[in-house]
Design an enzyme around this catalytic site. Structure first.
Site, short mmCIF file in Angstrom:
data_model
loop_
_atom_site.label_atom_id
_atom_site.label_comp_id
_atom_site.label_asym_id
_atom_site.label_seq_id
_atom_site.Cartn_x
_atom_site.Cartn_y
_atom_site.Cartn_z
CG HIS A 1 -1.14 0.12 14.03
ND1 HIS A 1 -0.10 -0.29 13.23
CD2 HIS A 1 -2.00 0.77 13.21
CE1 HIS A 1 -0.32 0.11 11.98
NE2 HIS A 1 -1.47 0.76 11.95
CE LYS B 1 -8.51 -3.96 -1.77
NZ LYS B 1 -9.14 -5.24 -1.50
CG ASP B 2 -4.67 1.43 2.10
OD1 ASP B 2 -5.81 1.01 1.85
OD2 ASP B 2 -4.17 1.42 3.24
#
Lengths: 420, 177
Positions: free
Chosen positions: A217, A245-246
């Site tokens: 991150h 999507k994950d």
């Protein structure tokens, strides 16, 4: 990663009250809500989230299995059989945990392949990669110790063979093995400490996953072009786009995983895993779990001692060569960010590297085959050629290509590439 | 304070060094009990010797005894076997050792049944098991061949099968360990 000084305003007063004191909600919003993420991820980018889901599943099923497990030589095998037969849903916990290890490795190996293909280990993401290699090493140690716990023939003899590797260490080898075993053979003390460590290591993995994601991150994600996002046109917010999507990818993966758990739970399990450990009788053919086969084949690929010519003075025994090569094959990955000096990240624009990487996959397949077979005939050659290419790839081809490969022109930006 | 100007460090450096050294010693002495707790415990060490009656082992037969949780092979060798291992050139072997140095009585070979490669138990003690190319033992895990003196002849193992400490209490009773 921590929230910035100007915190968000939340409608819910309780959330606001907590957030003023500990800005976890701001952090979640910054890191998983608005977090700008390259817009062009393909499905390879699902496997980090999938691996995380598998880690969670392993820890949860593991804790409930531990409630019924007895870690002593005389009771371990029986307690696991009891779990499968008598404990409510014990069979489900056991099969989920057993096959979960395999699916965790599938997810992680695809995740690593993604990193190799798209150059995710390159500057400025070196530390993310290194933490990843550490996670893989911890996973391997955890999986190996977990395999010991059913105290079957495969467990006991797998432990014997792998711990005996340390006897190759010059001078202190035998003392080291006795120390690892807590005795003069693999016995109850060995099982007991393996159980303690098998319980501990997953939490260490969680800690390293945390820094892995933290470092991610800071730099932001790589993407299939390997070109850094340059403007807002190149990114989309993590939520809802990639949370969706994950989640989708994870569900598909879990469907496959559960299909295995329910319909073929023992597909990957050797028959000798259902016989209690007998320290007086070695099974005729010891094989590790599939995810260790390539490394086991590297271990066995060395069969000639290196000696001073015309004397019997052995400099490096075949056994020590094998052990060094096996550990070396993983540890060299730590140096990959510096072995690969190519300025281009993604293999999409590296026509030669792409095929060399495919050869590496072929070498891994050959090593997997060699590791599963007794060390004779063609399997020996698959093992040697595979081992040779593995080291050639990382130590010669990758550094050479970094300097000499003619790469294809890169897109100017992600949105230009996507909108074409 | 002019002591701070002296060459080779000042009082503060000395304090850092001594405090650091004391810290290292303290950490070491705190960690050692943890490390040593993983070594064999007293009850494990107490099982260190075993007595085996070998009166029933006929010439040409072998038995497996259990010593410290691992097998010990006791083979009653035939005169031909003894002549065979003693007639060979031992100096060119991987782990050169004379048969005479590996036994106390020529007809009794007593060795640990643990392959020196990765700890599997070689086959060849029970009738019908493969005995390898040299008539002794064959390890099924990675294919090491041992001769009738337990010496490594072929395959990945680096050393001969270990001879444990033992003594003949009487002609038919052996104490191993």
């Amino acid at each position: 990663m921590a929230g910035s000084a100007k915190t968000e305003k939340f409608d819910n007063k309780t959330i606001q009250w907590i957030n003023d004191r500990l800005p976890v909600f701001s952090m979640m919003q910054n890191e998983y809500g608005k977090f700008p993420t390259p817009r062009n991820f393909n499905y390879f980018w699902n496997f980090g989230a999938i691996a995380m889901a598998m880690l969670g599943i392993m820890i949860v099923t593991g804790i409930f299995l531990a409630m019924n497990y007895v870690p002593t030589g005389s009771m371990a095998f029986e307690s696991i059989e009891r779990m499968s037969r008598d404990v409510n849903y014990g069979w489900l916990l056991r099969y989920t945990h057993m096959n979960g290890a395999s699916f965790f490795f599938i997810a992680v190996y695809i995740h690593i392949f993604r990193g190799l293909f798209y150059g995710s280990y390159k500057k400025p993401r070196e530390l993310i990669w290194i933490f990843g290699v550490v996670i893989m090493l911890l996973m391997m140690a955890t999986a190996f110790m977990g395999y010991a716990l059913p105290w079957s023939q495969m467990s006991g003899w797998g432990v014997t063979v792998i711990t005996s590797l340390f006897s190759a260490v010059p001078l202190v080898g035998d003392g080291l093995v006795t120390w690892l075993w807590g005795g003069f053979s693999v016995d109850s003390p060995t099982l007991n400490r393996f159980y303690a460590l098998h319980f501990l290591l997953p939490f260490l993995i969680c800690a390293v996953v945390f820094v892995h994601v933290w470092a991610l991150h800071v730099t932001g994600s790589n993407n299939p072009t390997g070109v850094e996002p340059k403007s807002e046109k190149d990114t989309i917010p993590f939520s809802p786009y990639y949370t969706t999507k994950d989640s989708f990818g994870t569900v598909v993966f879990l469907v496959l995983f559960m299909a295995m758990v329910f319909f073929a739970p023992l597909l990957l399990t050797e028959p000798d895993h259902f016989k209690q450990f007998d320290p007086m009788q070695t099974p005729s053919h010891i094989v590790p779990e599939w995810y260790f086969l390539p490394f086991y084949a590297i271990l066995r690929a060395f069969t000639l001692d290196i000696s001073i010519p015309f004397t019997h003075i052995v400099l490096l025994t075949a056994k020590l060569q094998g052990v060094l090569a096996m550990f070396g094959s993983i540890l060299l990955l730590l140096f990959l960010p510096w072995l690969d000096t190519s300025p281009v990240r993604s293999a999409r624009y590296r026509p030669v590297y792409k095929w060399c990487l495919m050869l590496l996959i072929a070498a891994m397949a050959a090593l997997t085959y060699a590791g599963a077979k007794p060390p004779e005939g063609a399997a020996v050659w698959f093992g040697r050629v595979g081992t040779f290419y593995y080291f050639l790839h990382f130590l010669v081809i990758v550094p050479w290509l970094g300097k000499n490969e003619k790469t294809l022109p890169l897109p100017k930006s992600i949105h230009e590439e996507v909108e074409d | 304070m002019d002591s701070t100007l002296k060459k080779g460090g000042n009082r503060r450096d000395f304090l850092y060094l001594t405090a650091g050294a004391m810290g290292a010693v303290s950490v070491g002495s705190a960690v050692w009990p943890l490390v040593d707790s993983m070594n064999p415990a007293a009850d494990t060490l107490a099982l260190a010797s075993t007595e085996v009656d070998i009166s029933k082992v006929e010439v040409g037969q072998a038995i497996t005894a259990v010593w410290r949780g691992a097998p010990v092979f006791i083979r009653h060798r035939t005169p031909e076997e003894i002549a065979q291992v003693r007639g060979e050139d031992w100096q060119s072997l991987r782990d050169p050792q004379k048969d005479e140095d590996r036994v106390k009585k020529a007809e009794w070979l007593i060795i640990k049944g643990v392959c020196t490669h990765l700890g599997c138990i070689p086959l060849g003690t029970k009738p019908g098991q493969p005995r390898g190319d040299f008539g002794g033992w064959f390890c099924p895990c990675h294919g090491s061949h041992y001769d009738i003196s337990g010496r490594i002849r072929k395959g990945p193992a680096p050393k001969n099968l270990t001879v444990p400490t033992y003594e003949f209490v009487t002609d038919t009773l052996v104490r191993i360990g």
